[in-house]
Design a protein around this motif. Structure first.
Motif, short mmCIF file in Angstrom:
data_model
loop_
_atom_site.label_atom_id
_atom_site.label_comp_id
_atom_site.label_asym_id
_atom_site.label_seq_id
_atom_site.Cartn_x
_atom_site.Cartn_y
_atom_site.Cartn_z
N VAL A 119 17.10 -1.37 -12.89
CA VAL A 119 18.39 -1.67 -13.51
C VAL A 119 18.52 -3.19 -13.57
CG1 VAL A 119 19.73 -1.52 -11.32
CG2 VAL A 119 20.89 -1.19 -13.52
N MET A 121 20.97 -6.21 -14.26
CA MET A 121 22.30 -6.80 -14.46
C MET A 121 22.20 -8.32 -14.35
SD MET A 121 24.60 -4.34 -12.03
CE MET A 121 23.49 -3.49 -10.95
N THR A 122 21.54 -8.79 -13.29
CA THR A 122 21.53 -10.23 -12.98
C THR A 122 20.79 -11.04 -14.04
OG1 THR A 122 21.51 -9.59 -10.66
CG2 THR A 122 20.98 -11.88 -11.14
N SER A 128 26.77 -13.09 -9.17
CA SER A 128 27.97 -12.43 -8.64
C SER A 128 29.00 -12.16 -9.73
CB SER A 128 28.62 -13.31 -7.57
OG SER A 128 27.71 -13.54 -6.51
N PHE A 152 15.39 -11.37 -11.10
CA PHE A 152 15.43 -10.72 -9.78
C PHE A 152 15.41 -9.20 -9.90
CE2 PHE A 152 18.40 -14.42 -8.32
CZ PHE A 152 17.32 -15.29 -8.27
N THR A 154 14.35 -5.63 -9.41
CA THR A 154 13.49 -4.84 -8.53
C THR A 154 12.77 -3.76 -9.34
OG1 THR A 154 15.02 -5.22 -6.72
CG2 THR A 154 13.49 -3.38 -6.45
N THR A 362 26.96 -9.72 -2.84
CA THR A 362 26.83 -10.47 -1.59
C THR A 362 27.97 -10.12 -0.61
OG1 THR A 362 28.21 -12.28 -2.39
CG2 THR A 362 25.85 -12.45 -2.84
N GLU A 364 30.10 -12.07 0.53
CA GLU A 364 31.34 -12.73 0.09
C GLU A 364 32.02 -11.91 -1.00
OE1 GLU A 364 28.32 -14.25 0.35
OE2 GLU A 364 28.77 -15.18 2.27
C1 LIG Z 1 15.25 -9.06 -3.46
C2 LIG Z 1 16.30 -8.98 -4.55
C3 LIG Z 1 16.32 -7.89 -5.40
C4 LIG Z 1 17.27 -7.79 -6.43
N1 LIG Z 1 17.24 -6.74 -7.30
C5 LIG Z 1 18.08 -6.72 -8.36
C6 LIG Z 1 17.99 -5.70 -9.36
O1 LIG Z 1 17.17 -4.76 -9.25
N2 LIG Z 1 18.82 -5.75 -10.44
C7 LIG Z 1 19.74 -6.74 -10.58
O2 LIG Z 1 20.46 -6.73 -11.58
N3 LIG Z 1 19.84 -7.73 -9.67
C8 LIG Z 1 19.05 -7.75 -8.57
N4 LIG Z 1 19.14 -8.75 -7.62
C9 LIG Z 1 20.11 -9.81 -7.84
C10 LIG Z 1 21.29 -9.78 -6.86
O3 LIG Z 1 22.13 -8.70 -7.17
C11 LIG Z 1 21.97 -11.15 -6.95
O4 LIG Z 1 21.09 -12.09 -6.34
C12 LIG Z 1 23.32 -11.17 -6.26
O5 LIG Z 1 24.25 -10.39 -6.96
C13 LIG Z 1 23.87 -12.61 -6.12
O6 LIG Z 1 23.80 -13.30 -7.34
P1 LIG Z 1 23.12 -14.76 -7.40
O7 LIG Z 1 21.81 -14.65 -6.73
O8 LIG Z 1 23.18 -15.25 -8.78
O9 LIG Z 1 24.04 -15.66 -6.46
P2 LIG Z 1 25.40 -16.41 -6.89
O10 LIG Z 1 26.30 -15.46 -7.58
O11 LIG Z 1 25.06 -17.66 -7.58
O12 LIG Z 1 26.01 -16.74 -5.46
C14 LIG Z 1 25.53 -17.81 -4.63
C15 LIG Z 1 26.43 -17.86 -3.38
O13 LIG Z 1 27.79 -18.10 -3.79
C16 LIG Z 1 28.62 -17.09 -3.27
N5 LIG Z 1 29.72 -16.80 -4.19
C17 LIG Z 1 29.65 -16.49 -5.52
N6 LIG Z 1 30.87 -16.24 -5.99
C18 LIG Z 1 31.73 -16.37 -4.95
C19 LIG Z 1 33.14 -16.23 -4.80
N7 LIG Z 1 33.92 -15.88 -5.80
N8 LIG Z 1 33.68 -16.45 -3.57
C20 LIG Z 1 32.88 -16.79 -2.50
N9 LIG Z 1 31.55 -16.95 -2.60
C21 LIG Z 1 31.00 -16.73 -3.79
C22 LIG Z 1 27.72 -15.87 -3.08
O14 LIG Z 1 28.26 -14.95 -2.17
C23 LIG Z 1 26.45 -16.54 -2.61
O15 LIG Z 1 26.55 -16.78 -1.24
C24 LIG Z 1 18.23 -8.83 -6.56
C25 LIG Z 1 18.22 -9.92 -5.68
C26 LIG Z 1 17.27 -9.99 -4.68
C27 LIG Z 1 17.30 -11.18 -3.75
#
Ligand SMILES: Cc1cc2nc3c(=O)[nH]c(=O)nc-3n(C[C@H](O)[C@H](O)[C@H](O)COP(=O)(O)OP(=O)(O)OC[C@H]3O[C@@H](n4cnc5c(N)ncnc54)[C@H](O)[C@@H]3O)c2cc1C
Length: 377
Positions: A119, A121-122, A128, A152, A154, A362, A364
């Protein structure tokens, strides 16, 4: 909450993991990949999508069978084998939202391991805040033309079918105007980037996906157009519950390893678990596990009764993810230098547990969901 049948199944699956998976994990981690035939092996034994109706290749098992599979994979060290994501997080989208044609086309292969699901989304600029999603699908006759990039993802390299979240109404803002569109492997315009190197879960395949004028039939739309965000939110409850119980299973396994090690290892003429500081630390960790187990088991039962437990599941995802990560730190500390060595399994769990407080929302964001529902924000 587990019946005799569940216990027999757990024993059988544990033996399968011990025989067919655990002995190969070191090799898979070193190669950075799990061979494709492992999926087929799992499918042949009905360990993929066990809850699916028989007509689609499942055995109509209740959710507890999925819980058992997820837990035993972790306990057997096969954390990188992301079949729970495939079986219990992605296949439900097809089963619940798909029409008869889509179900017969994709579900039997998902149960047999012939079709691996992902799936997406990211995006590189959207994690987030899913409302910022830019990948878009424009209608052209009987097709959608998709452009954008995901990251990212999976199972991204292995995936035969990817459910891609796209913006289908370019005038709609935020969470409106998003849809879920299924993109099959080898569709022109759909390419997979390199497998991403990670600090943990090294054998699981995590990839970037690119869509460049990727044309898919409108028949690949899941559910209704522009309802994608609503669907994602609806099914995230099960995804986050799965992540919570996986975090808890990792914590349980890490403490089990640490108990065995600290009873065995002697310094100053005594087992290291018998120093009061360490004994109290272990008791505190055991208390966390008991609290977590009571909380998660209760949520599993509520979820099986179709209750809306979004807030509690969000709390559980945040709490178990953080708890398991803190436990990883303490357990490595209790192993001393050996805990830092790859030859000790605690070292891999320490690395593998890290993303459990990041993916599927996350810590948060989990707190934000609860805070909003409590009227605090
Ligand atoms: C091993 C792995 C597998 C994954 N598999 C998938 C997958 O199969 N499909 C998919 O779609 N995605 C996948 N992801 C992506 C994952 O869902 C995202 O990494 C996650 O949602 C966070 O998004 P980001 O990495 O862009 O971090 P960001 O959104 O940039 O966040 C960075 C930091 O800021 C904080 N933050 C952001 N907004 C706020 C707020 N409003 N208030 C407080 N803090 C905040 C976050 O909590 C985090 O600590 C995967 C990630 C990993 C590491």
């Amino acid at each position: 909450m587990y019946s005799e049948e569940h216990n027999v199944f757990r024993e059988a699956f544990r033996n399968f993991v011990k025989k067919e998976l655990s002995p190969h994990v070191d090799e898979w981690e070193a190669n950075g990949a799990i061979p494709r035939d492992v999926w087929k092996k799992m499918g042949a034994e009905w360990y993929l999508c066990p809850w699916l109706p028989e007509e689609f290749g499942g055995s109509e098992a209740d959710f507890l069978y999925s819980v058992i599979i997820a837990e035993e994979l972790i306990k057997g060290g096969a954390v990188s084998l992301m079949t729970p994501l495939h079986s219990d997080i992605i296949a439900p989208y097809i089963s619940h939202l798909g029409n008869a044609e889509q179900k017969i086309k994709w579900l039997p292969g998902s149960a047999s391991g012939d079709i691996v699901l992902a799936v997406a989304m990211t995006e590189p600029d959207t994690g987030s805040d899913l409302a910022g999603m830019r990948t878009h699908a424009e209608r052209d006759g009987d097709d959608y033309v998709i452009n954008g990039a995901k990251t990212f993802i999976t199972n991204g390299i292995h995936a035969d079918l990817v459910i891609v979240a796209c913006r289908t109404d370019k005038d709609a803002k935020g969470t409106k105007g998003l849809s879920l569109i299924c993109v099959e492997r080898d569709t022109p315009g759909f390419t997979k980037g390199k497998k991403l190197e990670k600090m943990g879960l090294c054998a699981s395949d995590t990839a970037e996906l690119f869509f460049d004028d990727c044309r898919v039939p409108v028949a690949n739309l899941l559910g209704e157009e522009n309802r994608g965000f609503y669907y994602l939110m609806e099914y995230l409850q099960q995804e986050r519950l799965m992540c919570s119980l996986q975090s808890l299973a990792m914590a349980e396994k890490m403490l089990e390893l640490t108990l065995a090690y600290t009873k065995e290892r002697k310094q100053f003429g005594k087992p290291i678990c018998s120093f009061q500081h360490n004994a109290f630390k272990i008791v505190e960790m055991m208390t966390d596990i008991k609290l977590g187990r009571a909380f998660i088991d209760n949520l599993i039962l509520k979820h099986m009764r179709n209750e809306n437990v979004v807030d509690e599941v969000s709390m559980a995802k945040a709490w178990t993810g953080e708890m398991a990560n803190k436990m990883a730190y303490q357990c490595v500390q209790l192993h001393g230098g050996y805990g830092f060595m790859d030859e000790y399994p605690i070292s891999r769990y320490y690395r593998d547990v890290r993303p459990f407080s990041i993916f599927a929302g996350t810590t948060e964001i989990m707190k934000q969901i609860v805070a909003k529902n409590m009227g605090l924000m």
